[in-house]
Design an enzyme around this catalytic site. Structure first.
Site, PDB file in Angstrom:
ATOM      1  N   HIS A 123     126.426  70.668 -52.964  1.00 48.54           N
ATOM      2  CA  HIS A 123     125.144  71.397 -52.935  1.00 48.54           C
ATOM      3  C   HIS A 123     125.073  72.285 -51.701  1.00 48.54           C
ATOM      4  O   HIS A 123     125.900  72.172 -50.796  1.00 48.54           O
ATOM      5  CB  HIS A 123     123.961  70.414 -52.921  1.00 48.54           C
ATOM      6  CG  HIS A 123     123.890  69.557 -51.685  1.00 48.54           C
ATOM      7  ND1 HIS A 123     124.474  68.322 -51.604  1.00 48.54           N
ATOM      8  CD2 HIS A 123     123.312  69.775 -50.473  1.00 48.54           C
ATOM      9  CE1 HIS A 123     124.249  67.806 -50.411  1.00 48.54           C
ATOM     10  NE2 HIS A 123     123.552  68.667 -49.687  1.00 48.54           N
ATOM     11  N   HIS A 145     120.444  66.325 -55.704  1.00 51.34           N
ATOM     12  CA  HIS A 145     120.158  67.753 -55.578  1.00 51.34           C
ATOM     13  C   HIS A 145     121.434  68.554 -55.817  1.00 51.34           C
ATOM     14  O   HIS A 145     122.529  68.124 -55.472  1.00 51.34           O
ATOM     15  CB  HIS A 145     119.522  68.127 -54.240  1.00 51.34           C
ATOM     16  CG  HIS A 145     120.231  67.624 -53.013  1.00 51.34           C
ATOM     17  ND1 HIS A 145     120.986  66.498 -52.984  1.00 51.34           N
ATOM     18  CD2 HIS A 145     120.286  68.116 -51.751  1.00 51.34           C
ATOM     19  CE1 HIS A 145     121.473  66.312 -51.777  1.00 51.34           C
ATOM     20  NE2 HIS A 145     121.068  67.277 -51.001  1.00 51.34           N
ATOM     21  N   HIS A 203     123.349  74.586 -44.782  1.00 56.06           N
ATOM     22  CA  HIS A 203     124.666  73.951 -44.900  1.00 56.06           C
ATOM     23  C   HIS A 203     125.187  73.970 -46.337  1.00 56.06           C
ATOM     24  O   HIS A 203     124.430  74.079 -47.295  1.00 56.06           O
ATOM     25  CB  HIS A 203     124.662  72.516 -44.362  1.00 56.06           C
ATOM     26  CG  HIS A 203     123.852  71.522 -45.150  1.00 56.06           C
ATOM     27  ND1 HIS A 203     122.593  71.137 -44.796  1.00 56.06           N
ATOM     28  CD2 HIS A 203     124.152  70.791 -46.272  1.00 56.06           C
ATOM     29  CE1 HIS A 203     122.152  70.216 -45.641  1.00 56.06           C
ATOM     30  NE2 HIS A 203     123.066  69.995 -46.560  1.00 56.06           N
ATOM     31  N   HIS A 217     120.146  60.023 -44.598  1.00 55.75           N
ATOM     32  CA  HIS A 217     118.955  60.815 -44.857  1.00 55.75           C
ATOM     33  C   HIS A 217     117.865  59.918 -45.460  1.00 55.75           C
ATOM     34  O   HIS A 217     118.171  58.996 -46.215  1.00 55.75           O
ATOM     35  CB  HIS A 217     119.234  61.918 -45.887  1.00 55.75           C
ATOM     36  CG  HIS A 217     120.071  63.038 -45.384  1.00 55.75           C
ATOM     37  ND1 HIS A 217     119.791  63.736 -44.228  1.00 55.75           N
ATOM     38  CD2 HIS A 217     121.181  63.615 -45.894  1.00 55.75           C
ATOM     39  CE1 HIS A 217     120.692  64.682 -44.060  1.00 55.75           C
ATOM     40  NE2 HIS A 217     121.561  64.629 -45.051  1.00 55.75           N
ATOM     41  N   TYR A 226     126.779  65.890 -40.191  1.00 61.34           N
ATOM     42  CA  TYR A 226     126.716  67.356 -40.119  1.00 61.34           C
ATOM     43  C   TYR A 226     127.608  67.842 -38.986  1.00 61.34           C
ATOM     44  O   TYR A 226     127.608  67.263 -37.901  1.00 61.34           O
ATOM     45  CB  TYR A 226     125.301  67.822 -39.776  1.00 61.34           C
ATOM     46  CG  TYR A 226     124.271  67.789 -40.866  1.00 61.34           C
ATOM     47  CD1 TYR A 226     124.591  67.909 -42.196  1.00 61.34           C
ATOM     48  CD2 TYR A 226     122.932  67.683 -40.520  1.00 61.34           C
ATOM     49  CE1 TYR A 226     123.605  67.905 -43.165  1.00 61.34           C
ATOM     50  CE2 TYR A 226     121.931  67.677 -41.487  1.00 61.34           C
ATOM     51  CZ  TYR A 226     122.281  67.782 -42.806  1.00 61.34           C
ATOM     52  OH  TYR A 226     121.300  67.777 -43.758  1.00 61.34           O
ATOM     53  N   GLU A 275     128.227  69.719 -44.311  1.00 55.58           N
ATOM     54  CA  GLU A 275     127.913  68.301 -44.417  1.00 55.58           C
ATOM     55  C   GLU A 275     128.988  67.648 -45.266  1.00 55.58           C
ATOM     56  O   GLU A 275     129.473  68.245 -46.225  1.00 55.58           O
ATOM     57  CB  GLU A 275     126.550  68.113 -45.114  1.00 55.58           C
ATOM     58  CG  GLU A 275     126.201  66.666 -45.437  1.00 55.58           C
ATOM     59  CD  GLU A 275     124.882  66.523 -46.213  1.00 55.58           C
ATOM     60  OE1 GLU A 275     124.650  67.282 -47.177  1.00 55.58           O
ATOM     61  OE2 GLU A 275     124.094  65.636 -45.848  1.00 55.58           O
TER      62      GLU A 275
HETATM   63 FE    FE Z   1     122.794  68.214 -47.729  1.00 56.44          FE
END
Ligand code: FE
Length: 307
Positions: A153, A199, A214, A246, A255, A265
């Site tokens: 993503h 996502h 990112h 997260h 990251y 990431e």
């Molecule tokens: Fe991410």
């Protein structure tokens, strides 16, 4: 409702020095170098991806993201989505087949956040790298670095989050998997998916258009995220944060930055989504915990370092 968009297909990233970038994306992240085109762009893929490439590096005088492409089910879907985009009021640009080596024709449009997106239905499909299509072994033995398994993503910053969400929902059939809302119930971040992943693309509100936060790549386990952290130190690669978790999506993450300052990431785990799932909501006042679940405070870089 799903409209035939399948998955993120590629991201084209601007880098200041292509050879330095290759040491990062190929040797550290472990992407496979596929080929170069006559423009000098370098094509890479992660080993589990069946399509020819997913990352394109283009040398330029400033870093950032040129475009993100989504693969759709077939040409009929592509034609329908083009008509739907136009009916919605989007200007679309036709990119001829072959402009990216091995990729069919693309339909390009600009989201209200200022980012360039494109849809395509066809790309050469050599299959997973390093394993046979029949009786495939578990993994290829000669992977490098972090052994990234797939481009997963992008997180993008820009204005008009609500309009962008509406476009992705109503025209392209994305679901809202997670959101961040401020005390007035305005969305300040949306995490959008076209499948079961937490996502496929996410947006965070920011006054400046077309900013890149990112590009993210999937790893198999928490131990592989820790190993990625070790490699980041071994190579003196600038780190942003992690390894940590997260709150949003609950992925386990780290990251870091490429030599041009673009953030990457690598992560594993994370929540799943079905079309009947209600969007998960995080409060903007708890953004620290939403982004970095353990520290519960944002580092300054998260909001300010963009390319
Ligand atoms: Fe991410």
């Amino acid at each position: 409702m799903r409209k035939g968009v399948m998955r993120p297909g590629h991201v084209q990233i601007r880098v200041l020095d292509i050879e330095e970038a290759l040491k990062h994306y190929r040797d550290l992240l472990g992407l496979i170098e596929v080929e170069r085109d006559t423009q000098g762009r370098v094509y890479l893929k992660a080993w589990t991806e069946i399509d020819k490439f997913s990352v394109v590096l283009r040398e330029a005088d400033h870093p950032g993201m040129d475009l993100m492409g989504f693969k759709v089910l077939n040409n009929e879907v592509l034609e329908q989505l083009e008509a739907d985009l136009i009916a919605y009021g989007c200007e679309v640009e036709h990119i001829a087949a072959g402009e990216l080596n091995g990729c069919g024709r693309r339909i390009r449009f600009v989201a209200p956040t200022g980012h360039h997106f494109e849809l395509f239905a066809e790309k050469e499909q050599p299959g997973k790298w390093g394993v046979s299509k029949v009786n495939p072994e578990a993994w290829p033995r000669d992977l490098k670095g972090m052994k990234a398994t797939r481009f997963d993503h992008c997180l993008l910053y820009g204005p008009n989050i609500e309009e962008t969400y509406a476009l992705f929902r109503d025209v392209l059939g994305f679901d809202l998997a997670e959101q961040v809302v401020d005390p007035e119930q305005n969305r300040v971040a949306v995490f959008l998916t076209v499948g079961m992943k937490a996502h496929d693309v996410a947006f965070i509100d920011c006054p400046e258009p077309d900013k890149f936060h990112h590009a993210s790549f999937y790893l198999e386990t928490w131990e592989s995220v820790l190993r990625a952290a070790d490699l980041i130190s071994m190579t003196e690669t600038p780190i942003d944060i992690g390894p940590t978790r997260h709150g949003l999506t609950h992925g386990q993450t780290i990251y870091f930055f490429d030599p041009s300052g673009n953030r990457n990431e690598v992560f594993c785990g994370g929540d799943y989504h079905y079309p009947d799932h209600e969007a998960v909501t995080w409060k903007a006042e708890d953004l620290g915990k939403a982004i970095f679940y353990h520290d519960r405070v944002l580092n300054e870089r998260f909001l300010s370092v963009l390319t």
